[in-house]
Write an enzyme that holds these catalytic residues in place. Structure first.
Site, PDB file in Angstrom:
ATOM      1  N   CYS A  91       0.815  -1.221   0.000  1.00 44.15           N
ATOM      2  CA  CYS A  91       0.000   0.000   0.000  1.00 44.15           C
ATOM      3  C   CYS A  91       0.845   1.266   0.000  1.00 44.15           C
ATOM      4  CB  CYS A  91      -0.909   0.027   1.207  1.00 44.15           C
ATOM      5  SG  CYS A  91      -2.134  -1.271   1.189  1.00 44.15           S
ATOM      6  N   CYS A 118      -5.893  -7.348 -15.387  1.00 43.37           N
ATOM      7  CA  CYS A 118      -6.897  -6.760 -14.493  1.00 43.37           C
ATOM      8  C   CYS A 118      -7.260  -5.401 -15.089  1.00 43.37           C
ATOM      9  CB  CYS A 118      -6.372  -6.666 -13.058  1.00 43.37           C
ATOM     10  SG  CYS A 118      -4.925  -5.605 -12.876  1.00 43.37           S
TER      11      CYS A 118
END
Ligand SMILES: [Zn+2]
Length: 398
Positions: A206, A356
């Site tokens: 992250c 994706c």
């Protein structure tokens, strides 16, 4: 009263007598609300009577808290155990430079009282866990999910479903955001959309994922709007709809969501207790080394190889709702969270191309498969988004 009938009040409808009165200063302060038929004096008293729990005083929670306080919501709970950091200030507009190092809950309370001294602010300087979430959330009428991690997001969703509290959801990454209203009596919940959190070793680090600072401002303000609509019973809330915002294209679209009868939280209701998932960022997976066996494939190269008739297995690791928006012909859907359980179904005798939306999740899946001994793993660089731009404009960009 022209309150829209499509939003029946989700909150208990207190008789007018039970609603708190507004003094003359409040009548002046909220006069631009009171003029609106959809709010009126009664609506303003409903706001004063209501309470909203804001989970996370960060990028999303900041604008949401500012507007909910300004709007006169009577009681705001702020859950956050962090301190204000210099790197927060690019987007967390609830806090300021002088507040660096102080608790976010304290910084938030001072700022919110400065905006509106009529609002009661509960600083909850703790992490939401399976041990305290039901008690904390149970004290509020509406929950606003401003968290930045899966652990708290699933916990918040599940507690809202168990308690019957509407969960105003928002999330942001890079230049894109989402918002919806979950866990209402008839609507879907977050788990209807994302059944299980992805395994910790499949989540990209992250710390590397940036966000345009103004984007959580947009999404958090949308969340505040939805919370106010729920309290007033006005308009059409984002129940059963997912709002997708693309700030680079400045494109807003909503897609329909249905409650999943198999959802363990709101469908089968087999989920009867809260789960503390592993921390996803910062601890479990600080840095996953990129596996040597993974190679990038540009969309134009993929198109050329497909044209040649190469035997490729095309695997889409996005979520089912994204698959409904757009897909590459010939692909099969294996959402990232299911890839570990689907290894046996993937071929080992031919090359696999993973894709994706933008190429981040598929890279995590590619690393995972390479580590499981798969040869010939490709990651489609730029994802279906670049495929749409470079190869096939008939595939909708979202
Ligand atoms: Zn559900």
């Amino acid at each position: 009263m022209s309150r829209a009938t499509s939003n029946p009040a989700l909150l208990p409808d207190p008789s007018s007598d039970a609603l708190p009165e507004l003094d003359s200063a409040e009548l002046v302060r909220y006069s631009r609300h009171i003029t609106l038929n959809e709010v009126g004096e009664e609506g303003q008293r409903r706001l004063k009577h209501a309470s909203v729990l804001i989970v996370g005083a960060g990028g999303l929670g900041s604008p949401a808290a500012l507007y909910l306080a300004a709007a006169g919501v009577g009681r705001l709970g702020i859950v956050d155990f962090d301190a204000v950091d210099l790197s927060n200030l690019q987007r967390q507009v609830l806090h300021d430079t002088a507040g660096i190092g102080s608790k976010k809950t304290a910084s938030a309370r001072a700022r919110l009282h400065g905006i509106n001294p009529h609002v009661e602010v509960d600083p909850i300087d703790a992490e939401l866990t399976s041990a305290n979430a039901l008690q904390v959330i149970g004290e509020y009428d509406v929950v606003l999910d401003g968290t930045d991690n899966f652990k708290t997001r699933y916990l918040t969703n599940d507690a809202c479903v168990l308690l019957g509290r509407p969960n105003v959801y928002g999330s942001v990454l890079r230049f894109e955001g989402q918002a919806s209203v979950f866990a209402t009596p008839d609507g879907p919940c977050y788990r209807c959309l994302f059944r299980e959190p992805p395994p910790p070793d499949l989540v990209p680090n992250c710390a590397e994922a940036g966000v345009l600072g103004v984007l959580p401002g947009l999404i958090g303000t949308i969340q505040a709007t939805e919370a106010i609509k729920l309290i007033l019973g006005a308009g059409e809330p984002l129940i059963g709809r997912l709002l997708l915002v693309d700030a680079l294209r400045m494109n807003f679209r909503t897609i329909r969501l249905r409650r999943d009868p198999e959802c363990p939280a709101c469908g089968t209701r087999e989920l009867k207790a809260l789960i503390d998932y592993d921390e996803f960022c910062g601890t479990a997976n600080v840095a996953t080394p990129r596996h040597a066996g993974v190679r990038d494939l540009a969309p134009r190269e993929l198109a050329e190889r497909l044209r040649r008739g190469d035997a490729l297995e095309l695997v889409d690791v996005r979520e089912p709702y994204e698959w409904r928006i757009a897909r590459i012909e010939g692909a099969r859907l294996v959402p990232l969270g299911r890839i570990g359980a689907s290894i046996a179904e993937l071929p080992r005798d031919r090359e696999i191309v993973l894709y994706c939306h933008h190429g981040v999740r598929s890279l995590a899946a590619a690393d995972f498969l390479a580590a499981q001994g798969f040869d010939g793993i490709w990651n489609l660089s730029g994802g279906i988004d670049r495929w749409s731009a470079d190869v096939d404009p008939s595939v909708p960009a979202y």
